[in-house]
Design a protein around this motif. Sequence first.
Motif, PDB file in Angstrom:
ATOM      1  N   UNK A  21       0.847  -1.192   0.000  1.00 37.97           N
ATOM      2  CA  UNK A  21       0.000   0.000   0.000  1.00 37.97           C
ATOM      3  C   UNK A  21       0.882   1.241   0.000  1.00 37.97           C
ATOM      4  N   UNK A  22       0.780   2.054  -1.067  1.00 42.22           N
ATOM      5  CA  UNK A  22       1.627   3.238  -1.171  1.00 42.22           C
ATOM      6  C   UNK A  22       0.783   4.513  -1.180  1.00 42.22           C
ATOM      7  N   UNK A  23       1.314   5.587  -0.583  1.00 39.50           N
ATOM      8  CA  UNK A  23       0.599   6.862  -0.629  1.00 39.50           C
ATOM      9  C   UNK A  23       0.482   7.414  -2.050  1.00 39.50           C
ATOM     10  N   UNK A  24       1.573   7.342  -2.814  1.00 38.33           N
ATOM     11  CA  UNK A  24       1.621   7.899  -4.165  1.00 38.33           C
ATOM     12  C   UNK A  24       2.184   6.864  -5.137  1.00 38.33           C
ATOM     13  N   UNK A  25       1.892   7.022  -6.417  1.00 33.36           N
ATOM     14  CA  UNK A  25       2.613   6.214  -7.398  1.00 33.36           C
ATOM     15  C   UNK A  25       4.110   6.467  -7.216  1.00 33.36           C
ATOM     16  N   UNK A  50      -2.584   1.970  -4.516  1.00 33.31           N
ATOM     17  CA  UNK A  50      -2.120   3.356  -4.509  1.00 33.31           C
ATOM     18  C   UNK A  50      -3.231   4.231  -3.953  1.00 33.31           C
ATOM     19  N   UNK A  51      -2.930   4.976  -2.904  1.00 36.55           N
ATOM     20  CA  UNK A  51      -3.954   5.722  -2.180  1.00 36.55           C
ATOM     21  C   UNK A  51      -4.325   7.018  -2.893  1.00 36.55           C
ATOM     22  N   UNK A  72      -0.617   7.891 -13.521  1.00 37.53           N
ATOM     23  CA  UNK A  72      -1.340   6.627 -13.619  1.00 37.53           C
ATOM     24  C   UNK A  72      -0.702   5.739 -14.682  1.00 37.53           C
ATOM     25  N   UNK A  73      -0.326   6.329 -15.807  1.00 38.08           N
ATOM     26  CA  UNK A  73       0.343   5.568 -16.862  1.00 38.08           C
ATOM     27  C   UNK A  73       1.709   5.067 -16.387  1.00 38.08           C
ATOM     28  N   UNK A  74       2.420   5.916 -15.662  1.00 41.31           N
ATOM     29  CA  UNK A  74       3.735   5.511 -15.146  1.00 41.31           C
ATOM     30  C   UNK A  74       3.602   4.380 -14.139  1.00 41.31           C
ATOM     31  N   UNK A  75       2.532   4.405 -13.353  1.00 49.54           N
ATOM     32  CA  UNK A  75       2.286   3.353 -12.372  1.00 49.54           C
ATOM     33  C   UNK A  75       2.123   1.999 -13.064  1.00 49.54           C
ATOM     34  N   UNK A  89      -6.317   1.373  -7.404  1.00 49.85           N
ATOM     35  CA  UNK A  89      -6.131   2.804  -7.139  1.00 49.85           C
ATOM     36  C   UNK A  89      -7.344   3.351  -6.397  1.00 49.85           C
ATOM     37  N   UNK A  90      -7.111   3.924  -5.225  1.00 48.94           N
ATOM     38  CA  UNK A  90      -8.193   4.498  -4.439  1.00 48.94           C
ATOM     39  C   UNK A  90      -8.617   5.870  -4.978  1.00 48.94           C
TER      40      UNK A  90
END
Length: 250
Positions: A21-25, A50-51, A72-75, A89-90
Amino acid sequence: MDVRALLGLKALDDVQSALFVQPHPDDNEVGAGGTMAKLAAKGCRVVAVTVTDGRYGAVGEVHPAQLARRRQEELVAACTALGIQEHIEFGFEDLGSYTERDVVNKLVPVLLDIRPEVVVTVDPWTPYEAHPDHVKTGRAVAECAIRLASLTVSQTSPAYVPPMFAFYASAYPNAAVDVTDFWDRKIRAIEAHESQFATPEWPALRAYLEFQARVAAQRFFEGSGDGRFAETFKLLSPRQLHFFPDAMTS
């Protein structure tokens, strides 16, 4: 007393399912990308959450909504580099007004559906951690241990509480994973986040990450003066997340 054995904690790279669980990508990749790739390669079910949308993770003239789409694409590209096929993705707004409870409410159903052996996230108690998204995400993950072990969450039998929690970017690590064979994948995944790392500072940051990983390997693994890389974590049982003052030093 071997507290780890008493609480049933095992090696982080010996699990069959893991939720990161990550805060950001990009946070998972920086903090635990090698571990994610190693687990995926072993056939472990690895799911990334991803939060936030990361819309404010830049300096300069860029529209936040455009940056959110790009991130989002990079993620997706980063997950592909690590061999991760499942990501959720939240969609909370980066640096937004959402609360820890909002994250808990989103995360609990995911945990009950996947039932991972370990939940991995950023350490919100690291000294000088000032980013509210990191603090809220890490604390929300920890709170899920309390909620799932209480009557506030309706569960069918058998009831579930994650048996292990692991925090990366921790000032108090007590566990490590040898990621030497997966270091290149970690770097490729980080570099997939071009909006964050295609900068003049990246070579220095990459060198620092490598230095940290080599020092960690020397600390946790005997005879590791051969250039191995390690990622470190604070590995805890859910019992250590409530009324357990020795958790910091255990």
